[in-house]
Write a protein that holds these residues in place. Sequence first.
Motif, PDB file in Angstrom:
ATOM      1  N   GLU A  57       0.805  -1.221   0.000  1.00 14.36           N
ATOM      2  CA  GLU A  57       0.000   0.000   0.000  1.00 14.36           C
ATOM      3  C   GLU A  57       0.838   1.272   0.000  1.00 14.36           C
ATOM      4  OE1 GLU A  57      -3.246   0.187   2.748  1.00 14.36           O
ATOM      5  OE2 GLU A  57      -3.712  -1.929   2.466  1.00 14.36           O
ATOM      6  N   ASN A  58       1.931   1.298   0.750  1.00 15.44           N
ATOM      7  CA  ASN A  58       2.761   2.499   0.802  1.00 15.44           C
ATOM      8  C   ASN A  58       3.410   2.779  -0.547  1.00 15.44           C
ATOM      9  OD1 ASN A  58       2.217   3.122   3.488  1.00 15.44           O
ATOM     10  ND2 ASN A  58       3.869   1.808   4.227  1.00 15.44           N
ATOM     11  N   GLN A  59       3.929   1.743  -1.194  1.00 18.72           N
ATOM     12  CA  GLN A  59       4.548   1.925  -2.511  1.00 18.72           C
ATOM     13  C   GLN A  59       3.507   2.320  -3.554  1.00 18.72           C
ATOM     14  OE1 GLN A  59       6.782  -1.658  -3.417  1.00 18.72           O
ATOM     15  NE2 GLN A  59       8.682  -0.599  -2.889  1.00 18.72           N
ATOM     16  N   VAL A  64       1.173   6.359  -7.094  1.00 21.15           N
ATOM     17  CA  VAL A  64       0.019   7.142  -7.561  1.00 21.15           C
ATOM     18  C   VAL A  64       0.293   8.634  -7.366  1.00 21.15           C
ATOM     19  CG1 VAL A  64      -2.418   7.681  -7.116  1.00 21.15           C
ATOM     20  CG2 VAL A  64      -1.671   5.297  -7.296  1.00 21.15           C
ATOM     21  N   ASP A  65       0.933   8.998  -6.261  1.00 21.07           N
ATOM     22  CA  ASP A  65       1.306  10.405  -6.045  1.00 21.07           C
ATOM     23  C   ASP A  65       2.242  10.881  -7.160  1.00 21.07           C
ATOM     24  OD1 ASP A  65      -0.190  10.317  -3.736  1.00 21.07           O
ATOM     25  OD2 ASP A  65       1.530  10.447  -2.373  1.00 21.07           O
ATOM     26  N   HIS A 105      -6.768  11.084  -4.390  1.00 20.82           N
ATOM     27  CA  HIS A 105      -7.601  11.532  -3.271  1.00 20.82           C
ATOM     28  C   HIS A 105      -8.305  10.365  -2.574  1.00 20.82           C
ATOM     29  CE1 HIS A 105      -6.387  15.383  -4.339  1.00 20.82           C
ATOM     30  NE2 HIS A 105      -7.485  15.938  -4.776  1.00 20.82           N
ATOM     31  N   GLN A 106      -8.656   9.353  -3.323  1.00 19.58           N
ATOM     32  CA  GLN A 106      -9.293   8.188  -2.711  1.00 19.58           C
ATOM     33  C   GLN A 106      -8.315   7.359  -1.882  1.00 19.58           C
ATOM     34  OE1 GLN A 106     -11.277   6.089  -5.882  1.00 19.58           O
ATOM     35  NE2 GLN A 106     -13.143   7.280  -5.609  1.00 19.58           N
ATOM     36  N   LEU A 107      -7.042   7.404  -2.257  1.00 20.37           N
ATOM     37  CA  LEU A 107      -6.048   6.623  -1.523  1.00 20.37           C
ATOM     38  C   LEU A 107      -5.580   7.329  -0.259  1.00 20.37           C
ATOM     39  CD1 LEU A 107      -3.824   5.208  -4.407  1.00 20.37           C
ATOM     40  CD2 LEU A 107      -5.406   3.949  -2.937  1.00 20.37           C
ATOM     41  N   HIS A 108      -5.797   8.641  -0.156  1.00 19.01           N
ATOM     42  CA  HIS A 108      -5.304   9.395   1.016  1.00 19.01           C
ATOM     43  C   HIS A 108      -6.418   9.704   1.975  1.00 19.01           C
ATOM     44  CE1 HIS A 108      -1.140   9.995  -0.153  1.00 19.01           C
ATOM     45  NE2 HIS A 108      -1.577  10.109  -1.390  1.00 19.01           N
TER      46      HIS A 108
END
Length: 108
Positions: A57-59, A64-65, A105-108
């Motif tokens: 998830e972090n990678q 995505v960023d 935005h959905q991932l953060h």
Amino acid sequence: METNEMQQRFSQAETMIHRAAQRCQVVDSVPMDLKDSVQQLDQKAIHARELLKSQDENQIRQCVDDLEQLGDRAKDACENAPADVDSELRDAVMQAHRELSDLKHQLH
């Protein structure tokens, strides 16, 4: 966010990125900064596709960023391009940017 939903959202963005990259190949009058930013975005999307399989998830979030930042560059290059830049290319870049921004935005 569910993995399937994330992959589906990424696929939508990836489709637009690839469409923009293809248009850069066939259209003669694409400004170099737009062509470069779309090519970088396309290469990063290929890398991201492999990364999604890792389920780290972090990678994935970082990737995505990074994609969203490259999407910003492509969007800016598109907005600064002459008004007669290929409309299909412009549409693909703008839609890819929207998809990547929404996904971020959905991932953060």
